[in-house]
Design a protein around this motif. Structure first.
Motif, PDB file in Angstrom:
ATOM      1  N   LEU A  47       7.748  10.315   1.188  1.00 48.58           N
ATOM      2  CA  LEU A  47       8.812  11.220   1.627  1.00 48.58           C
ATOM      3  C   LEU A  47      10.168  10.804   1.054  1.00 48.58           C
ATOM      4  CD1 LEU A  47       8.258  12.165   5.381  1.00 48.58           C
ATOM      5  CD2 LEU A  47       8.162  13.625   3.365  1.00 48.58           C
ATOM      6  N   LEU A  48      10.383   9.503   0.950  1.00 48.25           N
ATOM      7  CA  LEU A  48      11.637   9.019   0.362  1.00 48.25           C
ATOM      8  C   LEU A  48      11.742   9.443  -1.101  1.00 48.25           C
ATOM      9  CD1 LEU A  48      11.741   5.405   1.874  1.00 48.25           C
ATOM     10  CD2 LEU A  48      12.821   7.480   2.757  1.00 48.25           C
ATOM     11  N   VAL A  49      10.605   9.384  -1.797  1.00 49.95           N
ATOM     12  CA  VAL A  49      10.561   9.844  -3.189  1.00 49.95           C
ATOM     13  C   VAL A  49      10.872  11.338  -3.260  1.00 49.95           C
ATOM     14  CG1 VAL A  49       9.093  10.174  -5.220  1.00 49.95           C
ATOM     15  CG2 VAL A  49       8.917   8.072  -3.877  1.00 49.95           C
ATOM     16  N   LEU A  50      10.291  12.087  -2.354  1.00 46.47           N
ATOM     17  CA  LEU A  50      10.481  13.536  -2.351  1.00 46.47           C
ATOM     18  C   LEU A  50      11.951  13.906  -2.135  1.00 46.47           C
ATOM     19  CD1 LEU A  50       9.057  16.272  -2.531  1.00 46.47           C
ATOM     20  CD2 LEU A  50       8.710  16.178  -0.047  1.00 46.47           C
ATOM     21  N   GLU A 108       0.834  -1.206   0.000  1.00 46.46           N
ATOM     22  CA  GLU A 108       0.000   0.000   0.000  1.00 46.46           C
ATOM     23  C   GLU A 108       0.869   1.257   0.000  1.00 46.46           C
ATOM     24  OE1 GLU A 108      -0.690   0.200   4.861  1.00 46.46           O
ATOM     25  OE2 GLU A 108      -2.258  -0.617   3.561  1.00 46.46           O
ATOM     26  N   LEU A 109       0.290   2.344  -0.478  1.00 47.05           N
ATOM     27  CA  LEU A 109       0.981   3.626  -0.466  1.00 47.05           C
ATOM     28  C   LEU A 109       0.990   4.190   0.953  1.00 47.05           C
ATOM     29  CD1 LEU A 109      -0.465   5.285  -3.693  1.00 47.05           C
ATOM     30  CD2 LEU A 109       1.875   4.489  -3.351  1.00 47.05           C
ATOM     31  N   ASP A 110       2.059   4.899   1.269  1.00 51.12           N
ATOM     32  CA  ASP A 110       2.194   5.452   2.609  1.00 51.12           C
ATOM     33  C   ASP A 110       2.921   6.790   2.507  1.00 51.12           C
ATOM     34  OD1 ASP A 110       2.253   4.660   5.746  1.00 51.12           O
ATOM     35  OD2 ASP A 110       4.107   5.698   5.196  1.00 51.12           O
ATOM     36  N   GLY A 111       2.557   7.728   3.373  1.00 49.79           N
ATOM     37  CA  GLY A 111       3.177   9.043   3.339  1.00 49.79           C
ATOM     38  C   GLY A 111       4.671   9.006   3.559  1.00 49.79           C
ATOM     39  N   HIS A 112       5.141   8.097   4.421  1.00 47.41           N
ATOM     40  CA  HIS A 112       6.575   8.001   4.670  1.00 47.41           C
ATOM     41  C   HIS A 112       7.321   7.479   3.442  1.00 47.41           C
ATOM     42  CE1 HIS A 112       5.853   7.831   9.303  1.00 47.41           C
ATOM     43  NE2 HIS A 112       5.847   9.058   8.815  1.00 47.41           N
TER      44      HIS A 112
END
Length: 311
Positions: free
Chosen positions: A183-186, A176-180
């Motif tokens: 953040l790694l992508v960002l 599943e997608l997760d905000g953390h």
């Protein structure tokens, strides 16, 4: 005498290449780039859960992601073959040099991409397979075919595809997608412009000769150096978000600040330096920076888990 020696060396090199054609196909996958991507993918997997992920998942997940990344790299070789022959850094590439035909390069890419997507969809999960496909198309089609030749912001916009591996690793473990994970992508997304523009400064004449509108070519060296500094500041701010969201603890915070200070020092040195090799040095440091930052994440994740997962 020198010409005779050079001729013999060329003959020997050609003989080795002919005897070992697999080396050309290996080069077609841009192995050094893929290895860095797989490092971030693996770290995404390791950061996704408090306990270590199963070994089979780490192996198969990274194998599928790596094969797809190699497929995208092969398409890049194919599409850029006419540009590559004009640049000292790339004229020796197997498609540009004629050692691999465009048809064979395309078939090789399709084989790698198909195998990678089959592994991800069959043994990992559908979300990771779809995200990997989107990343592959983003780099091989949107960036390579269009953005690279259309705008000096090519690496900023197209960098999103190259920033995906840690998220792919994360979803391979969690499904599943997760905000953390995002953040790694960002972080990689913010890291890509100063990383690549530093190299573009060093290779400016080659990009100009090839007709690629990289930022130093279209806006000049001073403008590019300033934007490397500005994007480095943005990168440092972005790397603080894992601590701010309690994804990471104080160990990571210290590491991120120290590494960020080192990157900013390099960027400022590049801003005022007249040495043409400074861009290459900054480019090399940026790779070490990213690897070290993710290693610090792992150290924080496993040695200081309470700040990470505390409520």
């Amino acid at each position: 005498m020198a010409l005779i020696i050079r001729s013999e060396i060329d003959k020997a090199t050609q003989a080795i290449t002919t005897a070992l054609p697999w080396r050309d196909y290996y080069e077609l996958t841009k192995p050094k780039v893929v290895m860095l991507m797989l490092l971030t993918s693996l770290i995404g997997m390791l950061l996704a859960t408090p306990s270590p992920a199963p070994l089979w998942l780490l192996v198969l997940g990274n194998l599928g992601i790596g094969l797809c990344a190699g497929a995208a790299a092969a398409v890049n070789h194919l599409v850029d073959r006419h540009v590559d022959v004009k640049m000292a850094r790339t004229f020796h590439r197997p498609v540009a040099n004629g050692r691999i035909t465009p048809t064979n390069a395309l078939l090789f890419s399709a084989l790698l991409g198909g195998a990678g997507l089959w592994i991800l969809s069959s043994f990992i999960n559908a979300l990771t397979a779809w995200l990997t496909l989107a990343s592959l198309l983003g780099y091989a089609v949107i960036y390579t075919l269009f953005l690279k030749r259309a705008t000096p912001q090519n690496i900023v916009i197209g960098g999103l595809a190259g920033a995906a591996p840690p998220l792919l690793g994360w979803t391979a473990v969690t499904g599943e997608l997760d905000g953390h994970g995002l953040l790694l992508v960002l972080i990689i997304f913010a890291w890509t412009p100063p990383h690549f523009w530093a190299l573009a400064l060093y290779r400016k004449k080659e990009y100009a000769k090839a007709g690629i509108p990289m930022l130093p070519v279209t806006h000049g060296d001073s403008y590019t150096r300033l934007h490397i500094v500005l994007y480095t500041v943005i990168l440092i701010a972005v790397t603080l978000l894992p601590f701010a969201t309690r994804m990471m603890g104080y160990c990571y915070l210290v590491g991120a600040l120290v590494l960020g200070a080192g990157f900013l020092y390099r960027a400022l040195k590049l801003l005022v330096s007249k040495d043409p090799k400074q861009g290459l040095e900054t480019f090399k440091f940026s790779i070490i920076y990213l690897m070290a930052l993710f290693v610090v994440m792992l150290v924080d994740h496993y040695l200081f888990p309470i700040p990470v997962y505390g409520a």
